[in-house]
Design a protein around this motif. Structure first.
Motif, PDB file in Angstrom:
ATOM      1  N   UNK A 242      18.380 -19.620  11.610  1.00  0.00           N
ATOM      2  CA  UNK A 242      18.915 -18.578  12.488  1.00  0.00           C
ATOM      3  C   UNK A 242      18.540 -17.191  11.956  1.00  0.00           C
ATOM      4  N   UNK A 243      18.591 -17.022  10.640  1.00  0.00           N
ATOM      5  CA  UNK A 243      18.309 -15.729  10.022  1.00  0.00           C
ATOM      6  C   UNK A 243      16.836 -15.342  10.134  1.00  0.00           C
ATOM      7  N   UNK A 244      15.946 -16.326  10.105  1.00  0.00           N
ATOM      8  CA  UNK A 244      14.510 -16.035  10.042  1.00  0.00           C
ATOM      9  C   UNK A 244      13.996 -15.340  11.304  1.00  0.00           C
ATOM     10  N   UNK A 245      14.743 -15.396  12.395  1.00  0.00           N
ATOM     11  CA  UNK A 245      14.328 -14.674  13.600  1.00  0.00           C
ATOM     12  C   UNK A 245      14.261 -13.171  13.318  1.00  0.00           C
ATOM     13  N   UNK A 246      15.086 -12.687  12.396  1.00  0.00           N
ATOM     14  CA  UNK A 246      15.037 -11.277  11.998  1.00  0.00           C
ATOM     15  C   UNK A 246      13.738 -10.957  11.271  1.00  0.00           C
ATOM     16  N   UNK A 247      13.281 -11.865  10.433  1.00  0.00           N
ATOM     17  CA  UNK A 247      12.008 -11.670   9.725  1.00  0.00           C
ATOM     18  C   UNK A 247      10.858 -11.624  10.726  1.00  0.00           C
ATOM     19  N   UNK A 248      10.861 -12.563  11.664  1.00  0.00           N
ATOM     20  CA  UNK A 248       9.804 -12.616  12.671  1.00  0.00           C
ATOM     21  C   UNK A 248       9.779 -11.341  13.507  1.00  0.00           C
ATOM     22  N   UNK A 249      10.952 -10.824  13.847  1.00  0.00           N
ATOM     23  CA  UNK A 249      11.038  -9.589  14.622  1.00  0.00           C
ATOM     24  C   UNK A 249      10.559  -8.390  13.818  1.00  0.00           C
ATOM     25  N   UNK A 250      10.743  -8.433  12.511  1.00  0.00           N
ATOM     26  CA  UNK A 250      10.487  -7.296  11.628  1.00  0.00           C
ATOM     27  C   UNK A 250       9.035  -7.145  11.205  1.00  0.00           C
ATOM     28  N   UNK A 251       8.358  -8.247  10.970  1.00  0.00           N
ATOM     29  CA  UNK A 251       7.086  -8.248  10.245  1.00  0.00           C
ATOM     30  C   UNK A 251       5.906  -8.402  11.201  1.00  0.00           C
ATOM     31  N   UNK A 252       4.909  -7.535  11.005  1.00  0.00           N
ATOM     32  CA  UNK A 252       3.681  -7.659  11.793  1.00  0.00           C
ATOM     33  C   UNK A 252       2.599  -8.411  11.008  1.00  0.00           C
ATOM     34  N   UNK A 253       2.684  -8.392   9.683  1.00  0.00           N
ATOM     35  CA  UNK A 253       1.715  -9.090   8.839  1.00  0.00           C
ATOM     36  C   UNK A 253       2.371  -9.368   7.500  1.00  0.00           C
ATOM     37  N   UNK A 254       1.988 -10.478   6.885  1.00  0.00           N
ATOM     38  CA  UNK A 254       2.583 -10.829   5.592  1.00  0.00           C
ATOM     39  C   UNK A 254       1.670 -11.777   4.833  1.00  0.00           C
ATOM     40  N   UNK A 255       1.951 -11.898   3.570  1.00  0.00           N
ATOM     41  CA  UNK A 255       1.334 -12.913   2.717  1.00  0.00           C
ATOM     42  C   UNK A 255       2.448 -13.519   1.874  1.00  0.00           C
ATOM     43  N   UNK A 256       2.369 -14.822   1.666  1.00  0.00           N
ATOM     44  CA  UNK A 256       3.305 -15.535   0.802  1.00  0.00           C
ATOM     45  C   UNK A 256       2.464 -16.422  -0.096  1.00  0.00           C
ATOM     46  N   UNK A 257       2.486 -16.131  -1.387  1.00  0.00           N
ATOM     47  CA  UNK A 257       1.588 -16.790  -2.333  1.00  0.00           C
ATOM     48  C   UNK A 257       2.413 -17.399  -3.457  1.00  0.00           C
ATOM     49  N   UNK A 258       2.231 -18.700  -3.675  1.00  0.00           N
ATOM     50  CA  UNK A 258       2.972 -19.427  -4.707  1.00  0.00           C
ATOM     51  C   UNK A 258       2.242 -19.329  -6.043  1.00  0.00           C
ATOM     52  N   UNK A 259       3.026 -19.051  -7.087  1.00  0.00           N
ATOM     53  CA  UNK A 259       2.524 -19.010  -8.450  1.00  0.00           C
ATOM     54  C   UNK A 259       3.396 -19.873  -9.346  1.00  0.00           C
ATOM     55  N   UNK A 260       2.781 -20.419 -10.395  1.00  0.00           N
ATOM     56  CA  UNK A 260       3.512 -21.112 -11.444  1.00  0.00           C
ATOM     57  C   UNK A 260       3.856 -20.068 -12.482  1.00  0.00           C
ATOM     58  N   UNK A 261       5.138 -19.730 -12.672  1.00  0.00           N
ATOM     59  CA  UNK A 261       5.493 -18.647 -13.591  1.00  0.00           C
ATOM     60  C   UNK A 261       5.252 -18.952 -15.061  1.00  0.00           C
ATOM     61  N   UNK A 262       5.025 -20.204 -15.400  1.00  0.00           N
ATOM     62  CA  UNK A 262       4.821 -20.562 -16.794  1.00  0.00           C
ATOM     63  C   UNK A 262       3.396 -20.432 -17.274  1.00  0.00           C
ATOM     64  N   UNK A 263       2.472 -20.173 -16.351  1.00  0.00           N
ATOM     65  CA  UNK A 263       1.063 -20.077 -16.714  1.00  0.00           C
ATOM     66  C   UNK A 263       0.658 -18.617 -16.838  1.00  0.00           C
ATOM     67  N   UNK A 264      -0.193 -18.317 -17.792  1.00  0.00           N
ATOM     68  CA  UNK A 264      -0.736 -16.983 -17.911  1.00  0.00           C
ATOM     69  C   UNK A 264       0.162 -15.983 -18.625  1.00  0.00           C
ATOM     70  N   UNK A 265       1.208 -16.453 -19.270  1.00  0.00           N
ATOM     71  CA  UNK A 265       2.085 -15.538 -19.993  1.00  0.00           C
ATOM     72  C   UNK A 265       1.405 -15.070 -21.275  1.00  0.00           C
ATOM     73  N   UNK A 266       1.882 -13.974 -21.782  1.00  0.00           N
ATOM     74  CA  UNK A 266       1.348 -13.474 -23.036  1.00  0.00           C
ATOM     75  C   UNK A 266       0.838 -12.055 -22.910  1.00  0.00           C
ATOM     76  N   UNK A 267       0.264 -11.546 -24.000  1.00  0.00           N
ATOM     77  CA  UNK A 267      -0.178 -10.163 -24.054  1.00  0.00           C
ATOM     78  C   UNK A 267      -1.608  -9.965 -23.615  1.00  0.00           C
ATOM     79  N   UNK A 268      -2.409 -10.993 -23.572  1.00  0.00           N
ATOM     80  CA  UNK A 268      -3.817 -10.845 -23.218  1.00  0.00           C
ATOM     81  C   UNK A 268      -4.071 -11.158 -21.763  1.00  0.00           C
ATOM     82  N   UNK A 269      -5.332 -11.015 -21.391  1.00  0.00           N
ATOM     83  CA  UNK A 269      -5.718 -11.362 -20.033  1.00  0.00           C
ATOM     84  C   UNK A 269      -5.881 -12.855 -19.946  1.00  0.00           C
TER      85      UNK A 269
END
Length: 143
Positions: A116-143
């Motif tokens: 029911x709530x997501x109808x507000x998102x659909x009304x609000x947004x003209x473009x979006x991206x939703x990208x999944x990441x694994x938060x445990x990968x790539x941590x640390x001080x280097x690239x």
């Protein structure tokens, strides 16, 4: 310019095929409509809201479900400039939502009150991206 509001079939299938028992970060990039576009019979259709106001309503109505499944915002920022990428892509808002598992995310988006709530998102947004990441990968001080 292509605009994206909802998951595509292939992307959603790939999301569901990944492990469901690990924490995830979801990068959200949003571009709001100047004026929210609700279905004519929706109670918010006559309010004259901007896209940003309709998205705030989405946050208000979906927030309790987001919190119930263990979600939290770990980063939020305001777009300034596209340094690398298409110059025609401008984002109004960006944030990273953390979920304890992808199963928690799936629980949220299938919840009847969330739907029911997501109808507000659909009304609000003209473009979006939703990208999944694994938060445990790539941590640390280097690239």
């Amino acid at each position: 310019m292509d605009c994206y509001l909802d998951p595509g079939e292939a992307g959603f299938a790939a999301f569901k095929a990944l492990p469901r028992d690990q924490p995830i970060h979801m990068l959200n990039l949003l571009r709001f409509r100047d004026r929210a576009e609700y279905p004519a019979d929706h109670p918010n259709a006559e309010k004259g809201w901007t896209g940003r106001q309709a998205y705030a309503e989405y946050g208000r109505t979906s927030g309790p479900i987001f919190q119930r499944v263990g979600g939290r915002i770990v980063w939020r920022g305001a777009f300034q400039v596209m340094v690398i990428g298409p110059e025609d892509r401008q984002w109004d808002d960006g944030f990273v939502a953390e979920y304890p598992t992808s199963a928690a995310f799936l629980e949220m988006i299938t919840d009847a009150e969330y739907r029911k709530a997501v109808v507000n998102r659909t009304a609000a947004v003209i473009d979006s991206r939703l990208i999944r990441f694994n938060p445990g990968k790539g941590s640390g001080n280097g690239f």
